[in-house]
Design a protein around this motif. Structure first.
Motif, PDB file in Angstrom:
ATOM      1  N   THR A  70       0.852  -1.182   0.000  1.00 16.83           N
ATOM      2  CA  THR A  70       0.000   0.000   0.000  1.00 16.83           C
ATOM      3  C   THR A  70       0.893   1.238   0.000  1.00 16.83           C
ATOM      4  N   LEU A  71       0.360   2.340  -0.481  1.00 17.08           N
ATOM      5  CA  LEU A  71       1.166   3.553  -0.607  1.00 17.08           C
ATOM      6  C   LEU A  71       0.658   4.673   0.301  1.00 17.08           C
ATOM      7  N   GLY A  72       0.156   4.301   1.480  1.00 20.34           N
ATOM      8  CA  GLY A  72      -0.206   5.292   2.484  1.00 20.34           C
ATOM      9  C   GLY A  72      -1.648   5.744   2.436  1.00 20.34           C
ATOM     10  N   ASP A  73      -2.070   6.406   3.516  1.00 23.10           N
ATOM     11  CA  ASP A  73      -3.475   6.749   3.741  1.00 23.10           C
ATOM     12  C   ASP A  73      -4.331   5.506   3.556  1.00 23.10           C
ATOM     13  N   ASN A  74      -3.934   4.499   4.306  1.00 24.27           N
ATOM     14  CA  ASN A  74      -4.585   3.192   4.218  1.00 24.27           C
ATOM     15  C   ASN A  74      -5.951   3.223   4.892  1.00 24.27           C
ATOM     16  N   PHE A  75      -6.034   3.864   6.040  1.00 21.40           N
ATOM     17  CA  PHE A  75      -7.299   4.173   6.703  1.00 21.40           C
ATOM     18  C   PHE A  75      -7.527   5.676   6.596  1.00 21.40           C
ATOM     19  N   HIS A  76      -8.796   6.073   6.673  1.00 26.23           N
ATOM     20  CA  HIS A  76      -9.078   7.500   6.555  1.00 26.23           C
ATOM     21  C   HIS A  76      -8.612   8.269   7.780  1.00 26.23           C
ATOM     22  N   ASP A  77      -8.504   7.573   8.914  1.00 33.26           N
ATOM     23  CA  ASP A  77      -7.958   8.189  10.124  1.00 33.26           C
ATOM     24  C   ASP A  77      -7.330   7.084  10.960  1.00 33.26           C
ATOM     25  N   ALA A  78      -6.553   7.470  11.947  1.00 29.54           N
ATOM     26  CA  ALA A  78      -5.769   6.501  12.711  1.00 29.54           C
ATOM     27  C   ALA A  78      -6.604   5.614  13.616  1.00 29.54           C
ATOM     28  N   ASP A  79      -7.896   5.900  13.784  1.00 32.89           N
ATOM     29  CA  ASP A  79      -8.775   5.036  14.572  1.00 32.89           C
ATOM     30  C   ASP A  79      -9.662   4.168  13.687  1.00 32.89           C
ATOM     31  N   GLY A  80      -9.411   4.206  12.379  1.00 33.19           N
ATOM     32  CA  GLY A  80     -10.274   3.497  11.444  1.00 33.19           C
ATOM     33  C   GLY A  80     -10.330   2.003  11.659  1.00 33.19           C
ATOM     34  N   ALA A  81      -9.208   1.384  11.997  1.00 30.37           N
ATOM     35  CA  ALA A  81      -9.192  -0.077  12.154  1.00 30.37           C
ATOM     36  C   ALA A  81     -10.142  -0.525  13.254  1.00 30.37           C
ATOM     37  N   ALA A  82     -10.293   0.287  14.287  1.00 30.07           N
ATOM     38  CA  ALA A  82     -11.167  -0.076  15.410  1.00 30.07           C
ATOM     39  C   ALA A  82     -12.641  -0.023  15.026  1.00 30.07           C
ATOM     40  N   ARG A  83     -12.977   0.629  13.921  1.00 29.28           N
ATOM     41  CA  ARG A  83     -14.375   0.758  13.513  1.00 29.28           C
ATOM     42  C   ARG A  83     -14.785  -0.263  12.445  1.00 29.28           C
ATOM     43  N   MET A  84     -13.865  -1.048  11.961  1.00 26.35           N
ATOM     44  CA  MET A  84     -14.192  -1.985  10.887  1.00 26.35           C
ATOM     45  C   MET A  84     -15.157  -3.058  11.380  1.00 26.35           C
ATOM     46  N   ASP A  85     -16.125  -3.415  10.543  1.00 23.63           N
ATOM     47  CA  ASP A  85     -17.050  -4.480  10.931  1.00 23.63           C
ATOM     48  C   ASP A  85     -16.374  -5.841  10.790  1.00 23.63           C
ATOM     49  N   GLU A  86     -17.034  -6.877  11.311  1.00 18.45           N
ATOM     50  CA  GLU A  86     -16.416  -8.196  11.370  1.00 18.45           C
ATOM     51  C   GLU A  86     -16.071  -8.733   9.984  1.00 18.45           C
ATOM     52  N   GLN A  87     -16.948  -8.493   9.014  1.00 15.72           N
ATOM     53  CA  GLN A  87     -16.707  -9.022   7.677  1.00 15.72           C
ATOM     54  C   GLN A  87     -15.480  -8.377   7.045  1.00 15.72           C
ATOM     55  N   ALA A  88     -15.381  -7.054   7.159  1.00 12.92           N
ATOM     56  CA  ALA A  88     -14.223  -6.365   6.599  1.00 12.92           C
ATOM     57  C   ALA A  88     -12.943  -6.789   7.311  1.00 12.92           C
ATOM     58  N   CYS A  89     -13.017  -6.930   8.645  1.00 11.60           N
ATOM     59  CA  CYS A  89     -11.844  -7.380   9.408  1.00 11.60           C
ATOM     60  C   CYS A  89     -11.389  -8.755   8.950  1.00 11.60           C
ATOM     61  N   ALA A  90     -12.350  -9.644   8.736  1.00 11.08           N
ATOM     62  CA  ALA A  90     -12.020 -11.005   8.313  1.00 11.08           C
ATOM     63  C   ALA A  90     -11.379 -10.988   6.926  1.00 11.08           C
ATOM     64  N   GLY A 116       2.297   8.711  17.560  1.00  9.51           N
ATOM     65  CA  GLY A 116       3.099   7.897  16.655  1.00  9.51           C
ATOM     66  C   GLY A 116       2.520   6.538  16.344  1.00  9.51           C
ATOM     67  N   SER A 117       1.453   6.119  17.041  1.00  3.85           N
ATOM     68  CA  SER A 117       0.833   4.827  16.778  1.00  3.85           C
ATOM     69  C   SER A 117       0.017   4.906  15.490  1.00  3.85           C
ATOM     70  N   VAL A 118      -0.226   3.739  14.886  1.00  2.00           N
ATOM     71  CA  VAL A 118      -0.897   3.711  13.593  1.00  2.00           C
ATOM     72  C   VAL A 118      -2.034   2.700  13.587  1.00  2.00           C
ATOM     73  N   ALA A 119      -3.022   2.965  12.737  1.00  2.28           N
ATOM     74  CA  ALA A 119      -4.195   2.106  12.655  1.00  2.28           C
ATOM     75  C   ALA A 119      -3.843   0.690  12.230  1.00  2.28           C
ATOM     76  N   GLU A 120      -2.853   0.538  11.360  1.00  2.61           N
ATOM     77  CA  GLU A 120      -2.536  -0.748  10.770  1.00  2.61           C
ATOM     78  C   GLU A 120      -1.949  -1.754  11.753  1.00  2.61           C
ATOM     79  N   ALA A 121      -1.557  -1.291  12.954  1.00  2.02           N
ATOM     80  CA  ALA A 121      -0.845  -2.150  13.900  1.00  2.02           C
ATOM     81  C   ALA A 121      -1.622  -3.401  14.283  1.00  2.02           C
ATOM     82  N   THR A 122      -2.957  -3.365  14.216  1.00  3.15           N
ATOM     83  CA  THR A 122      -3.772  -4.511  14.617  1.00  3.15           C
ATOM     84  C   THR A 122      -4.252  -5.340  13.425  1.00  3.15           C
ATOM     85  N   CYS A 123      -3.775  -5.037  12.231  1.00  5.50           N
ATOM     86  CA  CYS A 123      -4.352  -5.634  11.020  1.00  5.50           C
ATOM     87  C   CYS A 123      -3.459  -6.650  10.338  1.00  5.50           C
TER      88      CYS A 123
END
Length: 239
Positions: free
Chosen positions: A73-93, A117-124
């Motif tokens: 990926t080339l950046g701006d992967n989530f629209h904001d740094a808390d985006g990963a926490a809002r993903m629904d189960e299907q998208a997460c899977a 300095g933390s990033v949304a992608e850390a849990t993905c």
């Protein structure tokens, strides 16, 4: 897919706004902006909450059609740094399956990082880097003005406006800088479902790709690569 000669290598530009690099078996996607709809919903602007699923389905389709073993990926992967926490189960899977099955590399962008300095992608899953050099090409989120090495970036969401049979059409495009007739720097089209766009000939884009001898917008069209001149050394030739 249409072939694109770039910095002594061959890339493929797909109709779905991705780049495939056959030599590296790598799929490059810029500006996914996952969870953009849920971000806007938090601020009172309701959009259909399916953008992440649609974007990830399109990534998966590109992987299948190209046979890519690596996704970068080339950046701006989530629209904001808390985006990963809002993903629904299907998208997460869906995302978890791809980051587990592929060599998945997140290049982070300005939308991805919190103030601490933390990033949304850390849990993905996958690996995170600020930029990457692969096969002699620098991959980063935002083009660095003055860069003389081959470079592919995102960030600007370039769009080309053309008139076809009296109709004004706007299409995502890549913008490529050439020196001595050789393409050596590129701003990739935004891949995300809800990404907007900046005119390909905007001064900010032209400035970011300097120094250059020429700058062109390129789009796949009927199995061929269509080029539209935006700038030549000493004069801007199109908007």
């Amino acid at each position: 897919m249409v072939p694109l000669s770039f910095a002594d290598t061959e890339l493929m530009l797909t109709p779905g706004r991705a780049l495939y690099w056959p030599r590296e078996e790598a799929l490059l996607v810029a500006d996914l902006h996952l969870e953009k709809a849920s971000f806007y919903a938090q601020h009172g602007q309701m959009l259909p909450p399916y953008d992440s699923r649609e974007t990830l389905e399109r990534v998966a389709a590109e992987v299948r059609s190209t046979g890519a073993q690596q996704v970068i990926t080339l950046g701006d992967n989530f629209h904001d740094a808390d985006g990963a926490a809002r993903m629904d189960e299907q998208a997460c899977a869906m995302l978890g399956e791809m980051t587990s099955a592929l060599d998945w590399i997140w290049i982070t962008g300005n939308h991805d990082t919190r103030k601490d300095g933390s990033v949304a992608e850390a849990t993905c899953g996958g690996r995170m880097v600020e930029e990457l050099e692969l096969g002699g090409i620098i991959l980063r989120h935002e083009a660095r003005r003055g860069e003389t090495r081959p470079e592919i970036s995102g960030h600007y969401h370039p769009k080309l406006k053309v008139t076809v049979r009296g109709r004004r059409i706007a299409r995502p495009c890549a913008v490529i800088a050439e020196t001595g007739g050789e393409a050596h720097r590129m701003i990739a089209p935004a891949f995300g479902t809800l990404t907007g766009g900046m005119p390909a000939g905007d001064p900010a884009i032209l400035k970011a790709l300097q120094p250059a001898g020429a700058i062109n917008a390129v789009v796949p069209a009927k199995g061929r690569l269509a080029r539209f001149p935006l700038w030549r050394a000493g004069s801007r030739v199109a908007a």
